[in-house]
Design a protein around this motif. Structure first.
Motif, short mmCIF file in Angstrom:
data_model
loop_
_atom_site.label_atom_id
_atom_site.label_comp_id
_atom_site.label_asym_id
_atom_site.label_seq_id
_atom_site.Cartn_x
_atom_site.Cartn_y
_atom_site.Cartn_z
N VAL A 31 13.88 6.06 8.85
CA VAL A 31 14.17 7.49 8.72
C VAL A 31 15.60 7.76 9.18
CG1 VAL A 31 13.59 9.77 9.64
CG2 VAL A 31 11.79 8.23 8.88
N MET A 32 16.02 7.09 10.25
CA MET A 32 17.38 7.30 10.75
C MET A 32 18.41 6.79 9.74
SD MET A 32 16.79 6.35 14.75
CE MET A 32 18.51 6.24 15.13
N ILE A 33 18.13 5.68 9.07
CA ILE A 33 19.05 5.17 8.05
C ILE A 33 19.17 6.18 6.91
CG2 ILE A 33 19.42 3.36 6.34
CD1 ILE A 33 18.07 1.42 8.30
N TYR B 48 23.55 12.49 5.58
CA TYR B 48 24.66 13.13 6.29
C TYR B 48 25.99 12.74 5.66
CZ TYR B 48 27.84 14.48 10.01
OH TYR B 48 28.88 15.03 10.72
N SER B 49 26.13 11.46 5.32
CA SER B 49 27.36 11.00 4.67
C SER B 49 27.57 11.70 3.34
CB SER B 49 27.30 9.48 4.47
OG SER B 49 28.38 9.05 3.69
N ARG C 31 27.63 10.08 -3.15
CA ARG C 31 26.39 9.35 -2.88
C ARG C 31 26.71 7.89 -2.66
NH1 ARG C 31 21.28 11.72 -4.36
NH2 ARG C 31 20.55 9.58 -4.38
N ALA C 32 26.38 7.39 -1.50
CA ALA C 32 26.62 5.99 -1.17
C ALA C 32 25.38 5.42 -0.48
CB ALA C 32 27.85 5.85 -0.30
N ILE C 33 24.21 5.84 -0.94
CA ILE C 33 22.97 5.45 -0.27
C ILE C 33 22.77 3.93 -0.33
CG2 ILE C 33 20.46 5.67 -0.32
CD1 ILE C 33 20.89 8.56 -1.26
#
Length: 101
Positions: free
Chosen positions: A10-12, A18-19, A26-28
């Motif tokens: 979840v934190m990732i 946020y980024s 989008r850089a997921i």
């Protein structure tokens, strides 16, 4: 460990969101790849270093454990990781920005 593993993922996802919010890009996939590389490298390096610490005191499975071997196992499994944790906590406390600036 039951609640910490889902919390990590979840934190990732939150970091990736946020980024995207801050940069409008989008850089997921890139975020997940970088974080997973760091995670796997850290796990591998930690396993390697703990084996290197314990190996000088290792005994064969057939022989009785000597006091020297037990001390090495205790140091490698408890004391040295605790020392590293204290160092990381001290260094992370120094890197936080001051609110007085």
């Amino acid at each position: 460990m039951g609640s910490t593993v889902p919390l990590l993922w979840v934190m990732i996802a939150d970091v990736a969101d946020y980024s995207e919010w801050k940069t409008s890009r989008r850089a997921i996939g890139f975020m997940y790849a970088g974080i997973l590389f760091a995670l796997k490298f850290g796990l591998g390096a930690g396993g390697y270093l703990s084996a290197k610490v314990i190996m000088p005191t290792a005994t064969s499975q057939r022989s009785a454990k000597t006091e020297h071997a037990l001390l090495g196992i205790r140091l490698g499994g408890h004391i040295y990781p605790a020392i590293m944790l204290v160092i990381v906590l001290i260094l992370s406390g120094r890197s936080t920005p001051s609110k007085n600036r």
